[in-house]
Design an enzyme around this catalytic site. Structure first.
Site, PDB file in Angstrom:
ATOM      1  CB  THR A  41      -0.964   0.112   1.036  1.00 16.69           C
ATOM      2  OG1 THR A  41      -1.751  -1.393   1.237  1.00 16.69           O
ATOM      3  CG2 THR A  41      -1.880   1.186   1.158  1.00 16.69           C
ATOM      4  CG  HIS A  74      -8.499   7.045   6.085  1.00 14.87           C
ATOM      5  ND1 HIS A  74      -9.757   6.467   5.602  1.00 14.87           N
ATOM      6  CD2 HIS A  74      -7.673   6.010   5.945  1.00 14.87           C
ATOM      7  CE1 HIS A  74      -9.591   5.217   5.264  1.00 14.87           C
ATOM      8  NE2 HIS A  74      -8.363   4.909   5.175  1.00 14.87           N
ATOM      9  CD1 TRP A 128     -19.828   3.578 -12.901  1.00 16.24           C
ATOM     10  CD2 TRP A 128     -21.091   2.648 -14.827  1.00 16.24           C
ATOM     11  NE1 TRP A 128     -20.043   2.042 -12.805  1.00 16.24           N
ATOM     12  CE2 TRP A 128     -20.726   1.425 -13.991  1.00 16.24           C
ATOM     13  CE3 TRP A 128     -21.690   2.312 -15.965  1.00 16.24           C
ATOM     14  CZ2 TRP A 128     -21.061   0.243 -14.148  1.00 16.24           C
ATOM     15  CZ3 TRP A 128     -21.820   1.013 -16.448  1.00 16.24           C
ATOM     16  CH2 TRP A 128     -21.752  -0.217 -15.362  1.00 16.24           C
ATOM     17  CB  SER A 177     -16.325   4.199  -7.832  1.00 15.02           C
ATOM     18  OG  SER A 177     -16.616   3.881  -9.236  1.00 15.02           O
ATOM     19  CG  HIS A 215     -11.967   1.112 -18.118  1.00 15.15           C
ATOM     20  ND1 HIS A 215     -12.186   1.798 -16.937  1.00 15.15           N
ATOM     21  CD2 HIS A 215     -13.344   0.855 -18.694  1.00 15.15           C
ATOM     22  CE1 HIS A 215     -13.351   2.258 -16.867  1.00 15.15           C
ATOM     23  NE2 HIS A 215     -14.112   1.738 -17.844  1.00 15.15           N
TER      24      HIS A 215
END
Length: 231
Positions: A28, A212, A85, A56, A185
């Site tokens: 990450t 966050h 979308w 998204s 895509h």
């Protein structure tokens, strides 16, 4: 028969990905993330890029960041296309803003520009465009319609990565643009998305929202500014 989607990753890609996962201790926000962001900036001619887990999420962060950055209020209006979308519209609702739908036109599959003129009100704060199937919206016409009004342009480029308007790539015509690297895509990271912007302050806000609210992803100078502001 033509398939609706095909996997853009071949066996070599999968083997390379497997080797990388086995050898890297950090999965990450690793070094490859920053490298990809830098490479994408150069490729798209954007000053800043932020990698996220999907197109998204890119849309979600853009809308929430724009609401905070421009101090929009709940129920302020954001114009959205009817042909898009759901993730172009859902973040607007989730942010407490009001989506105002505009029907499509059959030339570039974007907004009906005559209807756009009629739907703009005093509460209109932004237009969240969707560039459909590599047909860019007519940005020049949209900017002419909103000239003199404090209305911000946001671009959903998830279906149109690499599309250009007069040799300038989309994702550079408003406050920010979103891209998707979903497996079907043009460019794929299996799952993934990108935010582009040419505004450093907006970039920093998006980076914090990706983490966050933590400022640790910012450079040292900006971290100190945040500390002074909130402590």
């Amino acid at each position: 028969m033509w398939k609706l989607q095909e996997n853009a990753l071949d066996r070599k890609d999968l083997l390379k990905l497997t080797k990388y996962i086995l050898k890297t201790p950090k999965l990450t926000q690793g070094l490859e993330v920053k490298k990809f962001e830098n490479d994408f900036c150069k490729w798209n001619n954007s000053k800043f890029s932020i990698l996220v887990n999907s197109g998204s999420s890119a849309n979600l962060i853009i809308i929430h960041a724009a609401k905070e950055y421009y101090r929009w209020s709940n129920n302020d209006e954001i114009i959205v296309p009817s042909l898009t979308w759901p993730t172009t519209v859902n973040p607007v609702i989730q942010a407490g803003l009001k989506p105002v739908f505009i029907d499509t036109n059959f030339k570039d599959l974007s907004l009906n520009y005559d209807e756009l003129k009629k739907k703009i009100t005093k509460k209109t704060k932004g237009i969240f465009l969707a560039h459909i199937l590599c047909f860019p919206a007519n940005i020049k016409k949209i900017k002419k319609i909103i000239k003199g009004k404090n209305i911000k342009i946001l671009e959903d480029c998830c279906e149109s990565i690499g599309a250009k308007i007069n040799k300038k790539k989309i994702g550079n015509f408003g406050t920010a643009g979103s891209f998707s690297f979903y497996w079907g895509h043009h460019m794929s990271t299996i799952e993934g998305g990108m935010i582009t912007t040419n505004d450093k302050n907006f970039y920093n806000l998006c980076k914090m929202k990706r983490s966050h609210g933590f400022a640790r992803e910012l450079d040292k100078k900006n971290q100190e500014q945040i500390k002074k502001k909130y402590t």
